[in-house]
Design an enzyme around this catalytic site. Structure first.
Site, PDB file in Angstrom:
ATOM      1  N   LYS A  69       0.859  -1.187   0.000  1.00 52.78           N
ATOM      2  CA  LYS A  69       0.000   0.000   0.000  1.00 52.78           C
ATOM      3  C   LYS A  69       0.887   1.225   0.000  1.00 52.78           C
ATOM      4  CE  LYS A  69      -4.047   1.982   0.387  1.00 52.78           C
ATOM      5  NZ  LYS A  69      -3.720   2.835  -0.789  1.00 52.78           N
ATOM      6  N   LYS A  93       4.761   2.174   8.629  1.00 55.25           N
ATOM      7  CA  LYS A  93       3.605   3.004   8.990  1.00 55.25           C
ATOM      8  C   LYS A  93       2.358   2.137   9.177  1.00 55.25           C
ATOM      9  CE  LYS A  93       3.568   6.645   6.566  1.00 55.25           C
ATOM     10  NZ  LYS A  93       3.415   7.630   5.480  1.00 55.25           N
ATOM     11  N   LYS A 105       5.267   1.888  -2.945  1.00 50.58           N
ATOM     12  CA  LYS A 105       5.249   3.290  -3.368  1.00 50.58           C
ATOM     13  C   LYS A 105       5.559   3.345  -4.854  1.00 50.58           C
ATOM     14  CE  LYS A 105       4.695   7.373  -1.326  1.00 50.58           C
ATOM     15  NZ  LYS A 105       3.966   7.711  -0.092  1.00 50.58           N
ATOM     16  N   THR A 189      -4.898  12.792   6.189  1.00 55.16           N
ATOM     17  CA  THR A 189      -3.515  12.883   6.670  1.00 55.16           C
ATOM     18  C   THR A 189      -3.378  14.097   7.578  1.00 55.16           C
ATOM     19  OG1 THR A 189      -2.838  11.885   4.588  1.00 55.16           O
ATOM     20  CG2 THR A 189      -1.095  12.828   5.958  1.00 55.16           C
ATOM     21  N   ASN A 220      -1.575  19.307   0.045  1.00 50.25           N
ATOM     22  CA  ASN A 220      -2.718  18.636   0.674  1.00 50.25           C
ATOM     23  C   ASN A 220      -2.514  18.514   2.181  1.00 50.25           C
ATOM     24  OD1 ASN A 220      -3.546  15.875   1.892  1.00 50.25           O
ATOM     25  ND2 ASN A 220      -5.127  16.285   0.375  1.00 50.25           N
ATOM     26  N   SER A 352      -7.323   5.506   3.823  1.00 51.21           N
ATOM     27  CA  SER A 352      -7.231   4.720   2.588  1.00 51.21           C
ATOM     28  C   SER A 352      -7.688   3.278   2.869  1.00 51.21           C
ATOM     29  CB  SER A 352      -5.793   4.684   2.074  1.00 51.21           C
ATOM     30  OG  SER A 352      -5.534   5.799   1.256  1.00 51.21           O
TER      31      SER A 352
HETATM   32  P1  NAD Z   1       1.350  18.006  -2.290  1.00 54.26           P
HETATM   33  O1  NAD Z   1       1.928  17.842  -3.644  1.00 54.26           O
HETATM   34  O2  NAD Z   1      -0.104  18.214  -2.154  1.00 54.26           O
HETATM   35  O3  NAD Z   1       2.078  19.210  -1.508  1.00 54.26           O
HETATM   36  C1  NAD Z   1       3.450  19.349  -1.390  1.00 54.26           C
HETATM   37  C2  NAD Z   1       3.698  20.800  -1.012  1.00 54.26           C
HETATM   38  O4  NAD Z   1       5.053  20.991  -0.679  1.00 54.26           O
HETATM   39  C3  NAD Z   1       3.393  21.792  -2.153  1.00 54.26           C
HETATM   40  O5  NAD Z   1       2.688  22.878  -1.603  1.00 54.26           O
HETATM   41  C4  NAD Z   1       4.775  22.234  -2.611  1.00 54.26           C
HETATM   42  O6  NAD Z   1       4.778  23.540  -3.157  1.00 54.26           O
HETATM   43  C5  NAD Z   1       5.515  22.189  -1.302  1.00 54.26           C
HETATM   44  N1  NAD Z   1       6.958  22.115  -1.411  1.00 54.26           N
HETATM   45  C6  NAD Z   1       7.733  21.392  -2.247  1.00 54.26           C
HETATM   46  N2  NAD Z   1       9.035  21.626  -1.996  1.00 54.26           N
HETATM   47  C7  NAD Z   1       9.075  22.500  -0.959  1.00 54.26           C
HETATM   48  C8  NAD Z   1      10.113  23.118  -0.223  1.00 54.26           C
HETATM   49  N3  NAD Z   1      11.384  22.875  -0.489  1.00 54.26           N
HETATM   50  N4  NAD Z   1       9.759  23.929   0.778  1.00 54.26           N
HETATM   51  C9  NAD Z   1       8.473  24.187   1.065  1.00 54.26           C
HETATM   52  N5  NAD Z   1       7.469  23.636   0.402  1.00 54.26           N
HETATM   53  C10 NAD Z   1       7.759  22.809  -0.595  1.00 54.26           C
HETATM   54  O7  NAD Z   1       1.830  16.732  -1.458  1.00 54.26           O
HETATM   55  P2  NAD Z   1       1.191  16.128  -0.129  1.00 54.26           P
HETATM   56  O8  NAD Z   1       0.326  15.007  -0.535  1.00 54.26           O
HETATM   57  O9  NAD Z   1       0.693  17.204   0.724  1.00 54.26           O
HETATM   58  O10 NAD Z   1       2.488  15.474   0.527  1.00 54.26           O
HETATM   59  C11 NAD Z   1       3.385  16.205   1.354  1.00 54.26           C
HETATM   60  C12 NAD Z   1       4.205  15.239   2.183  1.00 54.26           C
HETATM   61  O11 NAD Z   1       3.317  14.438   2.971  1.00 54.26           O
HETATM   62  C13 NAD Z   1       5.052  14.245   1.398  1.00 54.26           C
HETATM   63  O12 NAD Z   1       6.213  13.938   2.133  1.00 54.26           O
HETATM   64  C14 NAD Z   1       4.169  13.015   1.318  1.00 54.26           C
HETATM   65  O13 NAD Z   1       4.891  11.832   1.066  1.00 54.26           O
HETATM   66  C15 NAD Z   1       3.572  13.068   2.712  1.00 54.26           C
HETATM   67  N6  NAD Z   1       2.340  12.312   2.887  1.00 54.26           N
HETATM   68  C16 NAD Z   1       1.246  12.546   2.090  1.00 54.26           C
HETATM   69  C17 NAD Z   1       0.071  11.836   2.335  1.00 54.26           C
HETATM   70  C18 NAD Z   1      -1.190  12.098   1.561  1.00 54.26           C
HETATM   71  O14 NAD Z   1      -2.227  11.534   1.940  1.00 54.26           O
HETATM   72  N7  NAD Z   1      -1.202  12.939   0.554  1.00 54.26           N
HETATM   73  C19 NAD Z   1       0.035  10.863   3.339  1.00 54.26           C
HETATM   74  C20 NAD Z   1       1.154  10.670   4.139  1.00 54.26           C
HETATM   75  C21 NAD Z   1       2.305  11.400   3.896  1.00 54.26           C
END
Ligand code: NAD
Length: 417
Positions: A69, A93, A105, A189, A220, A352
């Site tokens: 997953k 996790k 992944k 999340t 997000n 999820s």
């Molecule tokens: P996303 O694409 O929605 O958002 C990522 C954000 O980070 C964007 O706003 C982008 O502009 C910003 N960003 C990128 N580089 C940056 C930097 N150097 N400094 C500041 N901001 C920066 O992605 P997301 O889904 O929100 O995921 C963010 C993190 O959370 C990732 O590490 C992802 O693996 C983790 N995560 C996501 C989920 C999920 O359900 N979407 C679940 C668990 C973990």
């Protein structure tokens, strides 16, 4: 910034936890390697008529506790070591919150900001076809991650379904609600990060109301975390995204910022204006004098070059792998409490899992139900990690791995693997 390999961080903490658990090298040897890695490439006709070949990955780290997953990252810098690390973190996790999955992944090397909707759709479809032999509701279930959205999950579900000749809702999670997505998944999340932040503040006797917070990455996860914690009464003084950050010592107007960002995906935080704000860099945001810091962007943001400049008392890792192993040691020596990614951001995979359960049974739960069930998993998981870390006098990260690794190793033993 130095070139950190996030998979090295995974191996380091795994070894540390295994030693405390008294596991031998052979007990954990297999966990150091992903079970399966697939690299794919596929041609896409771009809007200008040219043909471009894109590359992608799908990695299954472990299926000992259930189907693999994990999300699919659409990012220009994604690479196989990063995807391997992300897949391993998914294994641990799912184990730490006790849901019946292994870890996987995926990634596609592309820059979604520079692609049209048609090009993104085509890339998502071709990537799904390329990884189709590996995925399926009982085998490996993708979800959104950095750069991928609910719409893209809808396209993945459709493509896989076309290949099967029937609608298969449970092959991906994080889909639009109208085609089988779960209510509450988009916020899950961030909601989990909110529960976790309140839990750690409670343990440390820090009030939620008025406590200062900085959030790196208003995607997000970051934006929902900022919104929910703002609603809980925290003073969110700084937020950022890849365009830069903004700071207001008296607290930012988070609803107004989210409104601005959601109006047009081309709206940049660096161009946002509101009375009293100062524009800052992402580096400056990390080093602000705040009580709580939530990194919610990418890996390795807190590393040996800036760890000793961090002033936060608590770091809640909403992103995966935002802190390197070297930085972890520096933060621990400064008494900064880090709530690790595999616990703090598990809310997404938990909902999820709920989505998948609803899909397999063709039912749908109310949002209240989903949020309550999420809390029922997040809070006890936090307490278990807190307790084991206290008992063993370790960091919360090591505590989380003690629980996770034990569950994965025991599953392998019980299955006779
Ligand atoms: P996303 O694409 O929605 O958002 C990522 C954000 O980070 C964007 O706003 C982008 O502009 C910003 N960003 C990128 N580089 C940056 C930097 N150097 N400094 C500041 N901001 C920066 O992605 P997301 O889904 O929100 O995921 C963010 C993190 O959370 C990732 O590490 C992802 O693996 C983790 N995560 C996501 C989920 C999920 O359900 N979407 C679940 C668990 C973990």
């Amino acid at each position: 910034m130095a070139n950190y390999n996030p998979y090295d961080n995974v191996l380091k903490v795994m070894n540390e936890a295994a030693e405390i658990l008294g596991y031998s090298d052979s007990d954990i040897a297999a966990l150091k390697y992903p079970e399966r890695e697939l690299k794919v490439s596929f041609p896409i006709v771009m809007d200008d008529g040219s043909t471009k070949v894109f590359e992608g990955f799908r990695v299954q780290h472990s299926t000992a506790r259930g189907p693999a997953k994990g999300g699919v990252r659409f990012h220009y810098a994604v690479n196989s070591d990063e995807v391997k690390a992300l897949a391993a973190w998914m294994t641990f996790k799912c184990a730490v919150v006790g849901i019946p999955y292994g870890g996987g992944k995926g990634g596609v090397i592309c820059n979604p900001a520079k692609l049209s909707e048609r090009e993104l759709h085509e890339i998502t479809k071709q990537f799904t076809i390329a990884i189709a032999p590996l995925i399926g509701p009982e085998k490996d279930i993708p979800a959104p991650d950095v750069g991928s959205t609910a719409s893209m999950m809808g396209w993945m579900m459709d493509t896989y379904s076309m290949l099967q000749g029937r609608t298969v809702r449970g092959v991906v999670t994080g889909k639009p609600v109208e085609i089988g997505g779960s209510l509450g998944r988009t916020e899950a999340t961030g909601r989990g990060v909110m529960f976790t932040t309140k839990n750690i503040l409670n343990k440390l006797d820090i009030p939620v109301e008025g406590t200062t917070l900085a959030v790196q990455g208003m995607g997000n996860v970051g934006s929902i975390s900022a919104k929910l914690l703002y609603e809980e009464g925290m003073k969110v003084v700084a937020v950022s995204n890849s365009s830069g950050g903004i700071y207001n010592k008296d607290g930012l107007n988070i609803p107004a910022i989210l409104d601005y960002l959601s109006k047009d995906r081309k709206n940049l935080l660096s161009e946002y204006n509101e009375e009293g704000i100062v524009h800052i860099s992402n580096e400056e945001l990390l080093e602000l004098d705040v009580k709580v810091l939530i990194p919610a962007a990418l890996e390795n943001q807190i590393n040996e070059t800036n760890a000793d400049k961090i002033k936060a008392r608590v770091i809640v890792e909403a992103a995966n792998g935002p802190t390197t192993a070297e930085a972890d040691e520096i933060l621990a020596s400064k008494g900064i409490v880090v709530v690790p990614d595999i616990l703090a951001n598990a809310g997404g995979v938990v909902v999820s899992y709920f989505e998948w359960v609803q899909n397999l049974q063709s039912i749908s739960w109310t949002e209240e139900d989903v949020n309550a069930k999420l809390k029922d998993i997040m809070d006890p998981s936090f307490n278990a990690v807190w307790d084991i870390a206290q008992e063993n006098d370790t960091t919360l990260r090591t505590g989380a791995y003690l629980i996770a690794i034990k569950r994965v190793v025991e599953a392998r033993k019980l299955r006779g693997i």
